[in-house]
Design an enzyme around this catalytic site. Structure first.
Site, mmCIF file in Angstrom:
data_model
loop_
_atom_site.group_PDB
_atom_site.id
_atom_site.type_symbol
_atom_site.label_atom_id
_atom_site.label_comp_id
_atom_site.label_asym_id
_atom_site.label_seq_id
_atom_site.Cartn_x
_atom_site.Cartn_y
_atom_site.Cartn_z
ATOM 1 N N GLU A 297 -9.382 7.288 7.267
ATOM 2 C CA GLU A 297 -8.061 6.673 7.366
ATOM 3 C C GLU A 297 -7.092 7.291 6.359
ATOM 4 O O GLU A 297 -7.405 7.421 5.190
ATOM 5 C CB GLU A 297 -8.213 5.166 7.111
ATOM 6 N N SER B 170 -2.203 3.152 7.187
ATOM 7 C CA SER B 170 -2.384 1.863 7.817
ATOM 8 C C SER B 170 -0.985 1.315 8.082
ATOM 9 O O SER B 170 -0.106 1.454 7.249
ATOM 10 C CB SER B 170 -3.157 0.954 6.863
ATOM 11 N N ARG C 292 -3.999 0.163 -7.826
ATOM 12 C CA ARG C 292 -5.056 -0.701 -7.300
ATOM 13 C C ARG C 292 -6.137 -0.905 -8.355
ATOM 14 O O ARG C 292 -6.828 0.053 -8.723
ATOM 15 C CB ARG C 292 -5.693 -0.071 -6.051
ATOM 16 N N ARG D 272 -13.384 8.743 -2.821
ATOM 17 C CA ARG D 272 -12.096 8.639 -2.140
ATOM 18 C C ARG D 272 -11.210 7.478 -2.633
ATOM 19 O O ARG D 272 -10.268 7.095 -1.953
ATOM 20 C CB ARG D 272 -12.275 8.585 -0.617
ATOM 21 N N HIS D 273 -11.521 6.950 -3.803
ATOM 22 C CA HIS D 273 -10.680 5.904 -4.377
ATOM 23 C C HIS D 273 -10.091 6.335 -5.717
ATOM 24 O O HIS D 273 -10.771 6.945 -6.536
ATOM 25 C CB HIS D 273 -11.477 4.615 -4.581
ATOM 26 N N GLU E 276 -9.016 -1.755 -8.312
ATOM 27 C CA GLU E 276 -10.259 -1.871 -7.574
ATOM 28 C C GLU E 276 -11.354 -1.148 -8.352
ATOM 29 O O GLU E 276 -11.195 0.026 -8.677
ATOM 30 C CB GLU E 276 -10.069 -1.175 -6.225
ATOM 31 N N ARG F 1 -4.932 11.601 0.003
ATOM 32 C CA ARG F 1 -5.875 11.656 1.123
ATOM 33 C C ARG F 1 -5.466 12.679 2.162
ATOM 34 O O ARG F 1 -6.302 13.383 2.731
ATOM 35 C CB ARG F 1 -5.990 10.288 1.795
#
Lengths: 547, 547
Positions: free
Chosen positions: A466, A469, A313, A321-322, A315, A521
């Protein structure tokens, strides 16, 4: 080492300046000092050699040549696992270990803390008519973290040894060879890596007892030393355990393990957070998830598929938490009648993992949680995982004072708040939100038959965060294309990469659903750790691609 | 469908040109034709509706609405697995399946071949006073590859049904619902995907019986249909099996599963064959192997590590055995006395995998080999894997007429030739070459104590082709740095990425070794398949990044 020489002084210019003279004088003094040191060294070596000739232990200690580089076997005997030490009481054993610390008590007595895996044992070496003082000295000064081959007698400890994990036995050293010597000083003390991180935002700081709390950055910069800490071995033992339990559960239920491509010809899942690479004379992209491909396996008539693989990712999120690269635990399956069949598999999978972690990784879990003072993970007593409709979640939050609309996505603080409310109401740190608003889910999500603004989709949560998903996916090409065109932002169903995905549903695709977990996670929230980087061996984020 | 209209004709200009008149006339005719067709359609629909009202079976067949899009359950009954069909003799069962083919024998009788997983079963539907001709017609014309929910009686077949895998039973259809209709025509017949590839270099060609041998490219372009073939299900069942056996064997021997980073800050393993990517405001690279990282885990005191993960090679090789992305099965372990401890683990691992494939995947293996007329895979009868020193291999090849020097690398044809010689001499398709020349191995390979031009390294072979390369690695930072500088081409031990790797050996690294397998190669050579792409779900090569 290069030979010492007086060359610099001798090469001084013929008519020297004041400065040059000073310099030459300095160089001369330096050279003289060095010569003196060398002489001392020589004298000591001669003294040592003389002593060695009298050293009754000289064949029982020392530094071994590099194993494998010479045609010999270092100890040529079976080596034991310290976890079986009780079986060897009163016997001589040989084992590999490394030095936690070594200290000379006197010229005749030294103690070492030795570690092997997660076990530590105390070893003692005492001079006698069979063991020389030279050997005691060598053992007492061997550098921390050096790898050893030790032979010794296993004896019952006179009283429990609190500084070691093996408290009932100690080793009386007979032979000690260094297999690989650790350089000094270490850039990071393994002992310090056992201690908690400083609170977020803080740099290194000293705790009450004067020992430092070393920052995450320092630890990650020296990750191979950091990872040696028992707490880190426990974290990665648990991570390996989650993989093992994931596969064990799903293989038993006829899922097959697949590897889908990570290099894609097009940024088919939406272009924003995708890494672009040079692929010969064109561009390609790193997979942001195995989503399209695991569904294409369903259309290839593999009824239950799973994958453990990297997810990328791009991002630019610098949060606790990323990660830009993490491990996805993915599954996808046909269902027969209702997408809740899929949800049940996901719930049962996680319950199995949690229950088995409690059984098989109890010690590791407790070790880590004790350092961070984390509460145990509450599982639903009834065995029934709370399945909360999204609208019900909204209601609970509103009643607790949060302001939000019926079809709004939850913010991270709201998710955590809901986690506390669910724990209060249902007594469980694990639960599912079902029937998310359609607008906040991917275009391939099946709309809900109950309310066109909702969807047959769900998230799984641990401690209000989370971890998975998932959804029923649209298995009809026309509806899928329509939903893509109407999505915000719209996706071209005939686009590169997308067309093949959409077309794969034209030839009789069965109803199906699935989910994707973030492995790091699961480990983070199971243990209640403050930062996801602690659960990645060599974490990747926008700032970090090394080591 | 949009409403039909005469608008185009009506909108013709007031003073039309000859061409425009012609066009208007044509449009008019077209519109009239359409109107007539519409009328016919209407009449037929009315007729059908009238018939439907008399259709005694009208609730027992038809197309279901999209499952999940409406609040209903398609059959609302348990569905059975056809592998258990014998248990249901004489009973009514419901199951999901798809259509291999459907054919009307007469207005009153139709046959279908239905498939579920690797099972196929014959189904019959016959008109009677309880089952309408309309239903027979519907069943006999349902499109190939459509997904169905079928309810029927399980009956003993009057004689074995050769066209199905289930030969002793047939299904007498009571209900047949289409869950997902396949479009026609299919871009690739699944039946054709069951047949062998044309010989290398050939394009599509017809075999003696007139059926086409479809080229690999066509198959890969329609991969989700291609993968539906039983032969492909067998290949990927075996691939899943190899992963399962790899983990089963190694977990039992205390290896831990790890995930090392695939995005690297530097092209540390040598720059030639590495993919470069844009990583925020800098460059990064895709890992060509987990080599450095699995060794850094050893220095982190994890004694036995393994990984299953993607490996990326930017090699512009368009051969039948190269991919730009494949799955690496990697392991690395400490050893105590001699690197042959590692070799033994690798040999035992592969023997375990081969023996268990023979047991657990016998049918799948035989299915695939029968299509390609491949010999069975010979295992050493003694149980002892032939361990051939490289120099001995050279000697065998020379005696067989090959010309090569003592320290030359083997070419692919020479490797294959040696494979035949070893099979002849030792009766085994699996063997190890040991003590490779140092110059043709990576810089981190431990030189041999027997001959400085050799090294403690090995390759594992199947049918004369390499499946694993491994070695003892240098665990001393100074020697490692020296060997890197002296390597051809030289590697800077202080370079980006490399320095952290070299430094990790400064703090007491134990002797260790390991190996890396190509998963697709194991499957390819086990089955004797002509092209490695057949063992990759969605293969990647210099020409192909889709689907």
């Amino acid at each position: 080492m290069a030979e010492e020489s007086n060359a610099p002084a001798a090469a001084a210019p013929a008519e020297p300046s004041k400065n040059a003279l000073k310099k030459a004088q300095k160089e001369k003094e330096k050279a003289e000092k060095k010569a003196a040191a060398k002489a001392r060294e020589l004298a000591e070596r001669q003294k040592k050699e003389a002593a060695d000739s009298e050293d009754i232990s000289k064949d029982n200690y020392g530094e071994l040549p590099l194993t494998g580089s010479k045609d010999f076997k270092p100890t040529n005997t079976d080596r034991v696992d310290l976890s079986t030490i009780a079986e060897h009481e009163g016997k001589e054993v040989t084992f590999r270990c490394w030095v936690e610390n070594a200290r000379s008590q006197s010229a005749k007595l030294a103690f070492l803390n030795l570690r092997q895996g997660s076990n530590t044992v105390q070893a003692v070496v005492a001079a006698s008519d069979k063991l020389s003082k030279q050997m005691v000295k060598f053992c007492g000064t061997v550098s921390t973290e050096s790898t050893l081959a030790v032979t010794g007698l296993v004896k019952k400890a006179p009283e429990p040894i609190k500084s070691a994990t093996i408290q009932d036995f100690e080793i009386h050293i007979l032979k000690l060879f260094v297999e690989a010597k650790a350089e000094v000083p270490l850039p990071l003390q393994v002992d310090d890596a056992e201690r908690p991180l400083p609170t977020e935002g803080e740099e290194e700081k000293a705790e009450a007892d004067g020992r430092p709390l070393v920052s995450l950055n320092t630890r990650l910069n020296n990750r191979t030393l950091d990872l040696r800490a028992k707490i880190n071995h426990a974290i990665f033992d648990i991570k390996d355990g989650v993989c093992q339990l994931f596969l064990e559960f799903l293989w038993k239920r006829k899922f097959k393990l697949f590897q889908t491509p990570k290099i894609l010809g097009a940024a088919s899942e939406g272009g924003a957070n995708v890494f672009e690479l040079k692929y010969f004379d064109r561009s390609a992209y790193l997979a942001q998830s195995p989503q399209f491909y695991k569904q294409m396996l369903i259309t290839s008539r593999f009824p239950r598929v799973m994958e453990i693989g990297p997810v990328f990712r791009a991002e630019n999120s610098n949060t606790a938490r990323h990660l830009t690269e993490f491990t996805g635990l993915d599954l996808e399956m046909e269902f027969q009648e209702h997408y809740h069949e899929v949800m049940s598999v996901l719930e049962d999978l996680m319950l199995f993992i949690f229950n088995e972690l409690n059984k098989r990784f109890k010690e590791e879990t407790e070790l880590v949680r004790s350092v961070y003072h984390v509460e145990s993970f509450k599982l639903p007593k009834s065995g029934e995982v709370p399945r909360i409709p999204f609208q019900e979640g909204i209601k609970m939050l509103r009643e607790a004072g949060e302001e939000l609309g019926d079809y709004d996505d939850l913010t991270t603080p709201q998710e955590k708040h809901l986690g506390r409310l669910v724990l209060e109401k249902y007594g469980s740190d694990f639960y599912v939100l079902d029937q998310f608003p359609l607008a906040i889910r991917p275009a391939y999500t099946m709309p809900s038959p109950l309310d066109p603004k909702l969807s047959n989709s769900y998230d799984l949560f641990m401690r209000g965060q989370e971890i998975c998903s998932g959804a029923q996916r649209i298995h009809d090409a026309e509806l899928l294309a329509k939903m893509m065109r109407e999505h915000d932002p719209p996706i071209d169903p005939n686009g590169a990469g997308t067309k093949e995905y959409v077309d794969s549903f034209r030839y009789g695709a069965p109803p199906h659903g699935g989910g994707g977990f973030g492995l790091e996670r699961i480990v983070q929230f199971w243990l209640g750790l403050p930062n996801i980087r602690m659960c990645s061996l060599f974490p990747r984020d926008p700032q970090r691609v090394t080591p």
